[in-house]
Design a protein around this motif. Structure first.
Motif, mmCIF file in Angstrom:
data_model
loop_
_atom_site.group_PDB
_atom_site.id
_atom_site.type_symbol
_atom_site.label_atom_id
_atom_site.label_comp_id
_atom_site.label_asym_id
_atom_site.label_seq_id
_atom_site.Cartn_x
_atom_site.Cartn_y
_atom_site.Cartn_z
ATOM 1 N N LEU A 30 0.843 -1.200 0.000
ATOM 2 C CA LEU A 30 0.000 0.000 0.000
ATOM 3 C C LEU A 30 0.879 1.251 0.000
ATOM 4 C CD1 LEU A 30 -3.155 -0.453 2.234
ATOM 5 C CD2 LEU A 30 -3.002 0.128 -0.177
ATOM 6 N N GLN A 31 1.676 1.381 -1.025
ATOM 7 C CA GLN A 31 2.440 2.606 -1.216
ATOM 8 C C GLN A 31 2.707 2.710 -2.707
ATOM 9 O OE1 GLN A 31 5.794 0.635 1.081
ATOM 10 N NE2 GLN A 31 6.915 2.209 -0.020
ATOM 11 N N VAL A 32 2.848 3.927 -3.193
ATOM 12 C CA VAL A 32 2.940 4.101 -4.642
ATOM 13 C C VAL A 32 4.186 3.416 -5.178
ATOM 14 C CG1 VAL A 32 3.161 5.784 -6.485
ATOM 15 C CG2 VAL A 32 1.622 6.228 -4.583
ATOM 16 N N ALA A 33 5.309 3.610 -4.490
ATOM 17 C CA ALA A 33 6.541 2.997 -4.968
ATOM 18 C C ALA A 33 7.373 2.566 -3.776
ATOM 19 C CB ALA A 33 7.330 3.994 -5.822
ATOM 20 N N ASP A 34 8.122 1.493 -3.950
ATOM 21 C CA ASP A 34 9.013 1.051 -2.883
ATOM 22 C C ASP A 34 10.409 0.869 -3.447
ATOM 23 O OD1 ASP A 34 9.999 0.154 -0.453
ATOM 24 O OD2 ASP A 34 9.642 -1.943 -1.032
ATOM 25 N N PRO A 35 11.076 1.972 -3.801
ATOM 26 C CA PRO A 35 12.433 1.824 -4.331
ATOM 27 C C PRO A 35 13.358 1.351 -3.212
ATOM 28 C CG PRO A 35 11.933 4.131 -3.966
ATOM 29 C CD PRO A 35 10.689 3.369 -3.695
ATOM 30 N N PRO A 36 14.400 0.598 -3.550
ATOM 31 C CA PRO A 36 15.322 0.129 -2.518
ATOM 32 C C PRO A 36 16.055 1.277 -1.833
ATOM 33 C CG PRO A 36 15.973 -0.658 -4.707
ATOM 34 C CD PRO A 36 14.689 0.054 -4.877
ATOM 35 N N LEU A 76 16.720 7.634 0.865
ATOM 36 C CA LEU A 76 17.521 8.602 0.113
ATOM 37 C C LEU A 76 16.626 9.465 -0.763
ATOM 38 C CD1 LEU A 76 20.741 6.739 -1.035
ATOM 39 C CD2 LEU A 76 20.429 8.411 0.767
ATOM 40 N N PHE A 77 15.618 8.816 -1.336
ATOM 41 C CA PHE A 77 14.672 9.534 -2.187
ATOM 42 C C PHE A 77 13.967 10.625 -1.385
ATOM 43 C CE2 PHE A 77 10.446 9.991 -4.071
ATOM 44 C CZ PHE A 77 10.805 10.340 -5.354
ATOM 45 N N LEU A 78 13.548 10.272 -0.173
ATOM 46 C CA LEU A 78 12.891 11.258 0.681
ATOM 47 C C LEU A 78 13.807 12.446 0.961
ATOM 48 C CD1 LEU A 78 11.095 9.156 3.421
ATOM 49 C CD2 LEU A 78 10.064 10.569 1.661
ATOM 50 N N LEU A 79 15.052 12.155 1.338
ATOM 51 C CA LEU A 79 15.996 13.227 1.635
ATOM 52 C C LEU A 79 16.253 14.081 0.405
ATOM 53 C CD1 LEU A 79 18.581 11.437 3.936
ATOM 54 C CD2 LEU A 79 16.822 13.069 4.570
ATOM 55 N N ALA A 80 16.366 13.401 -0.756
ATOM 56 C CA ALA A 80 16.597 14.135 -1.999
ATOM 57 C C ALA A 80 15.444 15.086 -2.281
ATOM 58 C CB ALA A 80 16.779 13.148 -3.156
ATOM 59 N N THR A 139 11.668 2.131 2.609
ATOM 60 C CA THR A 139 10.701 2.534 3.633
ATOM 61 C C THR A 139 9.865 1.339 4.072
ATOM 62 O OG1 THR A 139 9.359 3.265 1.789
ATOM 63 C CG2 THR A 139 10.509 4.963 3.044
ATOM 64 N N HIS A 140 9.545 0.496 3.114
ATOM 65 C CA HIS A 140 8.761 -0.691 3.453
ATOM 66 C C HIS A 140 9.548 -1.576 4.414
ATOM 67 C CE1 HIS A 140 6.934 -4.693 2.823
ATOM 68 N NE2 HIS A 140 5.832 -3.973 2.769
ATOM 69 N N GLY A 141 10.832 -1.721 4.123
ATOM 70 C CA GLY A 141 11.681 -2.521 4.989
ATOM 71 C C GLY A 141 11.780 -1.934 6.394
ATOM 72 N N ILE A 142 11.839 -0.614 6.468
ATOM 73 C CA ILE A 142 11.943 0.045 7.773
ATOM 74 C C ILE A 142 10.695 -0.206 8.597
ATOM 75 C CG2 ILE A 142 11.910 2.318 8.857
ATOM 76 C CD1 ILE A 142 13.955 3.166 6.738
#
Lengths: 218, 397
Positions: free
Chosen positions: B129-135, B139-143, B198-201
């Motif tokens: 239930l999230q649009v994308a789960d990049p590995p 980092l994406f969030l911080l970027a 994020t999913h892993g976290i």
């Protein structure tokens, strides 16, 4: 916890009564000495009180009053005495409602009402002349089409609303009342100006001037 | 950690449809939530100031933001003569788009406990239930939060006017100062979770409150992250960027009409996104008790409740705290938060290393204390030397 006390204050505010009201829908009772738009009063025989002395115009800090006096016609006098206000104009785009004119007036001709909700669509409407200012034959202020009136707003226009005491004495000696008046909306004379007197009067005056929806508090 | 199971067996039309659905739902959710947030903030702040607040548009004034938005659309769009046309137009979109994108990697639901891996089944397909789960989710969030500063910076610069420029310079200085603390607080979580996804976290935090990184990282990283996030969002008490009393409106002084609305939207959207990130990093994301039936439903509710709690706290902060002075802001960022989180990061890393390689307790922490003592002595010596040089300089003058 010095740093966090403020959070408690703001949080507890959530459960307090609101101090603001929904103004156009809900109106608070106005104080007894509210400064609204002016009226020019008349004696009980219908004579105008204004004698055209121009003291109000002289004292006005906003220079919004224009008065021209004239000799009373001998056959049909407008006011008792020699002179009367021939022209009397107040420009409400300038008036700051300081009530100094009321203080200055020697005959209690000009007083202020509780009316304050009036707005104009042109500048000439903002200049009230004698046609608008002088009370009618019953002693009521004349209602203009652009004025919003509520119950009791036109009451209590007559009466001496001085902020200072006569002769420097805060008691009105021998219960000085105001000069006689056409019947409508005459205010009871104020007995004194000590804080306790004013408080007593303020308490009783809330019943005297009911305002629209005054009971509708949150 | 294999990523979204949706793509495991190749991509067909259904997968694309599900993906499109997720995007639309997330987009709509964020827009509606932003509308609600603006109303919520105005209503709450007025409650905290003994006022009534918006109550005319719609029930309880709920449609106030909608009415404001419509008004913005029909306002004249002004552009100052000195403004750089292209950048001036571009800046609001940078702000708004990054605010949207950051939300894409936040898991907003899915049950993680009891061996389930946070998947739900839509149209017979298992997916997150999230649009994308990049590995590289974190980092994406911080970027994205860094790029959002460009929106503010460019808006101020391109306005060709001094107040916006001062506001945007403050913004960039503030963002650089606090991004370090923000990033390191995130690294603590990454060290503990062992993954950037994020999913892993969220999955690493499943299994009760004690597993939440809020607790297992020792609260300090959360506090640092929260303060840095508030600064990053330019929210009070760190709203020097748009200090009305000093800078008119800050970077958006010259903006009007829908462009201003975009900044406004981005600002509130960032508040929601940042709250969602904090929930994801420290509060177990959608974790929470599942009472009856509908296992996909409860996690989302818990997630929303946690985000709501953060939104409340943000408004509460605004109602309570006065704005920091600029030197106080820098002092807090560089001299307090960064050393604190640096120390904490080293401590947590050491703890994890010791647990992983089963080092001896005494040796590990003894060595750490010795290293710290040496480092601290060097630092103190350096500070003293600097102070001496400064005093000598003063005496010469």
């Amino acid at each position: 916890m010095g740093y966090l006390d403020g959070f408690k204050v703001t949080f507890l505010k959530l459960f307090e009564e609101r101090v603001t009201t929904e103004y156009p829908k809900e109106k608070r009772p106005k104080p007894a000495r509210f400064h609204g738009r002016h009226v020019l009063n008349r004696y009980e025989d219908g004579m105008e009180k204004c004698i055209g002395c121009e003291l109000c115009a002289g004292v006005c800090p906003a220079k919004c009053i224009y008065v021209r006096g004239a000799d009373n016609p001998e056959t049909a006098p407008v006011s008792p005495g020699e002179r009367y206000g021939y022209v009397y104009e107040i420009n409400y785009l300038r008036c700051i409602h300081c009530d100094l004119c009321v203080e200055a007036c020697p005959t209690e001709a000009i007083t202020e009402s509780n009316l304050f909700e009036f707005s104009f669509t042109n500048r000439s409407d903002a200049i009230y002349t004698k046609d608008e200012l002088v009370v009618d034959d019953e002693g009521r202020p004349r209602r203009q089409p652009w004025e919003l009136w509520h119950d009791g707003d036109d009451l209590g226009t007559s009466g001496w609303m001085r902020a200072t005491a006569s002769s420097g004495n805060p008691d009105y000696q021998n219960r000085i009342s105001w000069s006689s008046e056409l019947g409508y909306g005459v205010r009871d004379p104020e007995i004194g100006q000590y804080i306790s007197d004013v408080r007593d009067e303020a308490d009783s005056s809330e019943d005297q001037y009911p305002s629209a929806d005054s009971g509708n508090h949150h | 950690m294999t990523g979204d199971p949706l793509y495991l067996d190749g991509v067909d039309l259904t997968d694309v449809g599900i993906m499109a659905l997720k995007v639309v739902v997330a987009f709509t959710f964020l827009l509606v939530a932003t509308m609600f947030m603006v109303w919520f903030e105005r209503k709450l702040i007025s409650d905290m100031q003994n006022r009534i607040g918006p109550n005319v548009a719609g029930p309880w004034g709920l449609l106030q933001t909608f009415a404001d938005g419509v008004k913005f659309f029909f306002k004249e769009d002004l552009r100052p003569e000195n403004a750089d046309p292209l950048v001036f137009r571009l800046a609001p979109y940078i702000s708004a788009v990054t605010a949207f994108l950051a939300f894409a990697v936040v898991p907003i639901g899915g049950s993680f406990g009891d061996g389930s891996s946070g998947t739900v089944t839509i149209f017979g397909r298992e997916t997150y239930l999230q649009v994308a789960d990049p590995p590289i989710g974190i980092l994406f969030l911080l970027a994205m939060s860094s790029i959002a500063v460009y929106g503010v910076m460019l808006a101020g610069w391109a306005s060709g006017s001094k107040y916006p420029l001062i506001g945007s310079v403050r913004a960039s200085a503030q963002a650089i100062s606090y991004e370090a603390a923000l990033g390191m607080a995130t690294v603590v979580v990454v060290v503990l979770a062992g993954t950037l996804s994020t999913h892993g976290i969220v999955a690493a935090q499943s299994g009760g409150i004690t597993r939440w990184f809020l607790v297992s990282s020792g609260i300090v990283p959360f506090i640092v992250f929260f303060i840095a996030a508030t600064a990053e969002l330019n929210r009070p008490p760190f709203d020097l960027v748009e200090a009305e009393q000093e800078l008119v409106g800050g970077f958006h002084t010259e903006y009007s009409s829908i462009r201003f609305a975009l900044f406004f939207l981005a600002e509130f959207m960032n508040v929601i996104t940042m709250s969602a990130i904090m929930v994801t990093l420290f509060f177990g994301g959608p974790a929470g008790p599942i009472f009856f039936g509908m296992t996909w439903f409860w996690p989302t509710i818990w997630f929303l409740l946690k985000v709501l709690a953060f939104l409340f706290v943000f408004v509460w902060l605004r109602a309570t705290l006065p704005r920091l002075r600029y030197d106080q802001l820098m002092h807090l960022g560089w001299k307090l938060l960064i050393p604190l989180i640096l120390f904490w990061l080293m401590f947590i890393s050491l703890k994890e290393l010791r647990a992983t390689y089963d080092w001896n307790w005494v040796v590990t922490y003894g060595a750490a204390v010795i290293a710290l003592t040496i480092g601290a002595s060097l630092l103190v010596a350096a500070l003293r030397a600097g102070d001496r040089a400064y005093q000598e300089e003063l005496e010469e003058v």
